[in-house]
Design a protein around this motif. Structure first.
Motif, PDB file in Angstrom:
ATOM      1  N   GLU A  34       0.831  -1.206   0.000  1.00 42.79           N
ATOM      2  CA  GLU A  34       0.000   0.000   0.000  1.00 42.79           C
ATOM      3  C   GLU A  34       0.864   1.253   0.000  1.00 42.79           C
ATOM      4  OE1 GLU A  34      -3.944   1.397   2.315  1.00 42.79           O
ATOM      5  OE2 GLU A  34      -2.253   0.852   3.606  1.00 42.79           O
ATOM      6  N   GLY A  91       0.914   3.928  -3.108  1.00 38.68           N
ATOM      7  CA  GLY A  91       0.565   5.321  -2.833  1.00 38.68           C
ATOM      8  C   GLY A  91       1.671   6.264  -3.270  1.00 38.68           C
ATOM      9  N   ARG A  98       1.826   6.256  -7.126  1.00 39.55           N
ATOM     10  CA  ARG A  98       0.692   6.995  -7.684  1.00 39.55           C
ATOM     11  C   ARG A  98       0.944   8.512  -7.609  1.00 39.55           C
ATOM     12  NH1 ARG A  98      -4.843   5.551  -8.058  1.00 39.55           N
ATOM     13  NH2 ARG A  98      -4.424   3.867  -6.610  1.00 39.55           N
ATOM     14  N   ARG A  99       1.366   8.998  -6.455  1.00 35.98           N
ATOM     15  CA  ARG A  99       1.629  10.434  -6.310  1.00 35.98           C
ATOM     16  C   ARG A  99       2.701  10.899  -7.292  1.00 35.98           C
ATOM     17  NH1 ARG A  99       0.868   8.995  -1.120  1.00 35.98           N
ATOM     18  NH2 ARG A  99       3.082   8.820  -0.628  1.00 35.98           N
ATOM     19  N   SER A 142      -3.140  -4.511   1.018  1.00 34.84           N
ATOM     20  CA  SER A 142      -2.324  -3.431   1.579  1.00 34.84           C
ATOM     21  C   SER A 142      -1.241  -3.893   2.538  1.00 34.84           C
ATOM     22  CB  SER A 142      -3.218  -2.420   2.279  1.00 34.84           C
ATOM     23  OG  SER A 142      -3.880  -3.021   3.369  1.00 34.84           O
TER      24      SER A 142
END
Length: 139
Positions: free
Chosen positions: A10, A14, A17-18, A40
């Motif tokens: 997870e 994350g 993705r950012r 996750s």
């Protein structure tokens, strides 16, 4: 990328993705980012997270610089391996063997994946150049 609080799938996704969304938006590149089958709590070491991040970063940099793609699609999934597919839609693509000796990008990508026990595959289709990253997580 190196904070041990995020040593799980997870946290990696994350962070990716950012980075991906910000990078592609900064370069005004249309894109999609999808995930599938992600749990996750699956652990992943800092070394693996760092190398995956650097591989994705290199691919995106080269995609923006050379591909002339109209869109970049990213799909991250987990089934038996962690998989990351990056597709340059309507881009020029390239011959992998011809380009392995040019520059350091492909050399570095392949070495990073080898260091963490993963693989990268390249596929040129009629409408896309696809990078397929596979990493066993041995859970």
């Amino acid at each position: 990328a190196m904070n041990s609080r995020f040593d799980n799938l997870e946290g990696l996704i994350g962070y990716l993705r950012r980075y991906i969304v910000e990078y592609l938006e900064d370069h005004k590149m249309e894109h999609s980012f999808l995930t599938d089958g992600i749990e996750s709590t699956i652990p992943i070491s800092g070394e693996k997270r760092r190398n995956l991040y650097l591989v994705v970063k290199e691919i995106l940099h080269n995609s923006i610089k050379y591909s002339n793609a109209s869109k970049i699609n990213i799909l991250i999934g987990f089934f038996t391996d962690l998989t990351i597919h990056i597709s340059e839609i309507d881009g020029t693509g390239f011959d992998v063997e011809e380009n392995k000796e040019k520059g350091n990008g492909l050399f570095n990508i392949e070495n990073r994946m080898k260091q963490i026990g993963g693989h990268i595959y390249y596929e040129k289709t009629n409408n896309a150049m696809v990078f397929k990253i596979a990493l066993p997580l041995n859970i």
